[in-house]
Design a protein around this motif. Structure first.
Motif, PDB file in Angstrom:
ATOM      1  N   LEU A   1      38.973  62.062  90.687  1.00 26.71           N
ATOM      2  CA  LEU A   1      39.120  60.838  90.722  1.00 26.71           C
ATOM      3  C   LEU A   1      40.144  60.126  89.837  1.00 26.71           C
ATOM      4  CD1 LEU A   1      35.384  60.215  90.453  1.00 26.71           C
ATOM      5  CD2 LEU A   1      36.810  59.452  92.352  1.00 26.71           C
ATOM      6  N   GLY A   2      40.617  60.715  88.829  1.00 28.10           N
ATOM      7  CA  GLY A   2      41.724  60.305  88.067  1.00 28.10           C
ATOM      8  C   GLY A   2      43.095  60.340  88.672  1.00 28.10           C
ATOM      9  N   ARG A   3      43.249  60.983  89.629  1.00 30.18           N
ATOM     10  CA  ARG A   3      44.492  60.837  90.794  1.00 30.18           C
ATOM     11  C   ARG A   3      44.622  59.723  91.532  1.00 30.18           C
ATOM     12  NH1 ARG A   3      45.287  67.050  92.758  1.00 30.18           N
ATOM     13  NH2 ARG A   3      44.867  68.207  90.693  1.00 30.18           N
ATOM     14  N   VAL A   4      43.333  59.291  92.049  1.00 33.57           N
ATOM     15  CA  VAL A   4      43.376  57.902  92.838  1.00 33.57           C
ATOM     16  C   VAL A   4      43.207  56.720  92.198  1.00 33.57           C
ATOM     17  CG1 VAL A   4      42.917  59.556  94.792  1.00 33.57           C
ATOM     18  CG2 VAL A   4      40.975  58.618  93.468  1.00 33.57           C
ATOM     19  N   VAL A   5      42.435  56.654  90.836  1.00 36.54           N
ATOM     20  CA  VAL A   5      42.105  55.361  90.209  1.00 36.54           C
ATOM     21  C   VAL A   5      42.717  55.515  88.692  1.00 36.54           C
ATOM     22  CG1 VAL A   5      40.251  54.673  91.500  1.00 36.54           C
ATOM     23  CG2 VAL A   5      39.835  56.137  89.420  1.00 36.54           C
ATOM     24  N   ASP A   6      43.102  54.611  88.041  1.00 33.87           N
ATOM     25  CA  ASP A   6      43.361  54.653  86.894  1.00 33.87           C
ATOM     26  C   ASP A   6      41.839  54.137  86.055  1.00 33.87           C
ATOM     27  OD1 ASP A   6      46.051  55.035  86.536  1.00 33.87           O
ATOM     28  OD2 ASP A   6      46.517  52.894  87.353  1.00 33.87           O
ATOM     29  N   VAL A   7      41.313  55.093  85.335  1.00 33.13           N
ATOM     30  CA  VAL A   7      40.224  54.769  84.770  1.00 33.13           C
ATOM     31  C   VAL A   7      40.324  53.966  83.403  1.00 33.13           C
ATOM     32  CG1 VAL A   7      38.271  55.984  83.619  1.00 33.13           C
ATOM     33  CG2 VAL A   7      39.343  57.143  85.690  1.00 33.13           C
ATOM     34  N   ILE A   8      39.734  52.768  83.155  1.00 30.35           N
ATOM     35  CA  ILE A   8      39.599  51.886  82.114  1.00 30.35           C
ATOM     36  C   ILE A   8      38.435  52.210  81.194  1.00 30.35           C
ATOM     37  CG2 ILE A   8      39.837  49.332  81.443  1.00 30.35           C
ATOM     38  CD1 ILE A   8      41.048  48.861  84.207  1.00 30.35           C
TER      39      ILE A   8
END
Length: 430
Positions: free
Chosen positions: A387-394
């Protein structure tokens, strides 16, 4: 069935329902272990078909086809002596690679060497019509009846030379005939297509990031197939009159909804396909709706068993009792809660990626944010990395994310195809 694995089942659920309550949810954990895999009396007859994409794109880069050839040779060497096998080349048509005429041959030193020679001569040219590859595989299995029937399907592209309904129609024909593990390589394959194949044919779906991973993947899939000791297992569920089986899902090692695949044994008994088994553990979520009874009453909500060839391999009961003690009726089963979250995780990823592909930023952000949150809660570390490849986790605990501006096609498809993989309940949760 002397010498088959020993099956042990456990049920986890909260059997207490509030007054008027109707739904019972349970997780059935089934573990098969032993016997000595070297014992020839425990080995069922088996057949394997290897379908290799040889469309033109497999030559770009050339390492894809080269590693696919090497992987096929490794799979052939992994087959047990005597196992029937065939290799199919897939383009817009399906053709035999080995044996040269339609049919299957037993694995032995001579046929292995001849097959590897034939595979070495494969060239890349043409399109992609996966339904036609499956059609030939289905014919091959029918021509050589065995107990365990396993196929490997490798593609690097979209199923673009036949209509989607053609593939669905062929999957319906093949359903129950054989198990198929599907794999994607390169950047042109489509996760939803591989998951559809795996779901219909009770196999697995995955993508590989590098062609060099193919030999190990083919060896692992073939070794797993060779380790199967009981074929055509079914999950059999009896429920009382007036009740309804709401849902049956395999929830570990991956999510697979079996609800619509019930085969009626009688009015109250239904079988759900569970494929072939070796030494392994699987878990199932069974949900039953009951007619409410009086407080203090206890009923049998369901009898769940695994059966093969008319023999019960293991059996467990799911009970329900009504209570006015809220401390009992509101207790949450850790296993039920965990796998409900895992199913939601898979759905959130798939819905989020579809919305992203459609340009719906708000929906994509919300659903993928929820996926990040669920992955963190359940300890699904591999999914969190993807998931970290498609979104920036805040902030993972709250599911606060931002869509990445640029995402490689492979990253999105890998996240999608692996969305159905699950992890078991953490020990501390139990």
């Amino acid at each position: 069935m002397t010498g088959v694995p020993q099956f042990v089942a456990e049920v986890d659920h909260n059997e207490y329902l509030p007054a008027g309550g109707q739904v019972v949810d349970a997780i059935l954990t089934v573990t098969a272990s032993g016997p000595d895999l070297r014992d020839p009396w425990t080995v069922p007859t088996a057949a394997q078909v290897i379908m290799i994409d040889t469309s033109g794109s497999m030559a770009m880069p050339a390492t894809k086809l080269a590693e696919a050839k090497r992987a096929t040779a490794v799979a052939i060497d992994t087959l047990r002596d005597g196992v029937a096998f065939a290799v199919v080349s897939g383009t817009a048509v399906a053709r035999m690679v080995y044996p040269p005429q339609p049919g299957m041959v037993p694995a032995n030193p001579h046929t292995r060497a001849a097959a590897k020679t034939a595979v070495a001569g494969l060239r890349a040219d043409g399109g992609t019509a996966i339904g036609r590859w499956l059609d030939l595989a289905n014919w091959l299995f029918a021509s050589c009846p065995t107990e365990v029937r396993h196929a490997i399907l490798l593609t690097d592209g979209r199923n673009e030379h036949e209509k989607p309904e053609d593939l669905r129609r062929m999957l319906a024909v093949c359903e129950g005939r054989f198990v198929c593990d599907s794999r994607g390589i390169g950047t042109g394959w489509v996760a939803s297509e591989l998951r559809t194949i795996a779901s219909a044919l009770l196999g697995t779906a995955d993508g590989l990031e590098h062609p060099a991973q193919l030999p190990a993947a083919f060896q692992a899939m073939t070794a797993a197939a060779m380790g199967k000791r009981v074929a055509d297992v079914a999950l059999r569920i009896w429920s009382p009159a007036g009740s309804t089986v709401r849902m049956v899902k395999q929830v570990f090692p991956h999510v697979a909804d079996l609800t619509a695949r019930r085969s009626a044994v009688s009015a109250r008994i239904g079988d759900y396909p569970a494929g072939a088994w070796g030494a392994e553990t699987r878990e199932y979520h069974v949900s039953v709706t009951l007619e409410p009874d009086a407080v203090g009453e206890e009923v049998l909500a369901a009898r769940v068993s695994l059966v093969s060839a008319g023999q019960v391999l293991t059996e467990r009961l799911i009970l329900a009792r009504w209570t006015d003690d809220t401390a009992l009726s509101t207790r949450i089963s850790p296993q039920v809660a965990h796998y409900t979250g895992q199913a939601e995780l898979a759905a959130a990823i798939q819905e989020g990626l579809r919305a992203r592909g459609a340009g719906d930023v708000d929906t994509a952000t919300a659903r993928l944010g929820r996926a990040v949150q669920l992955a963190a809660e359940s300890g699904h570390d591999e999914t969190a990395i993807l998931l970290g490849r498609v979104v920036d986790v805040i902030d993972a605990p709250t599911g606060t994310v931002r869509l990445k501006r640029q995402v490689a096609a492979l990253d999105a498809e890998l996240t999608d195809v692996r969305s159905v993989k699950t992890v078991r309940v953490k020990k501390e949760q139990g």
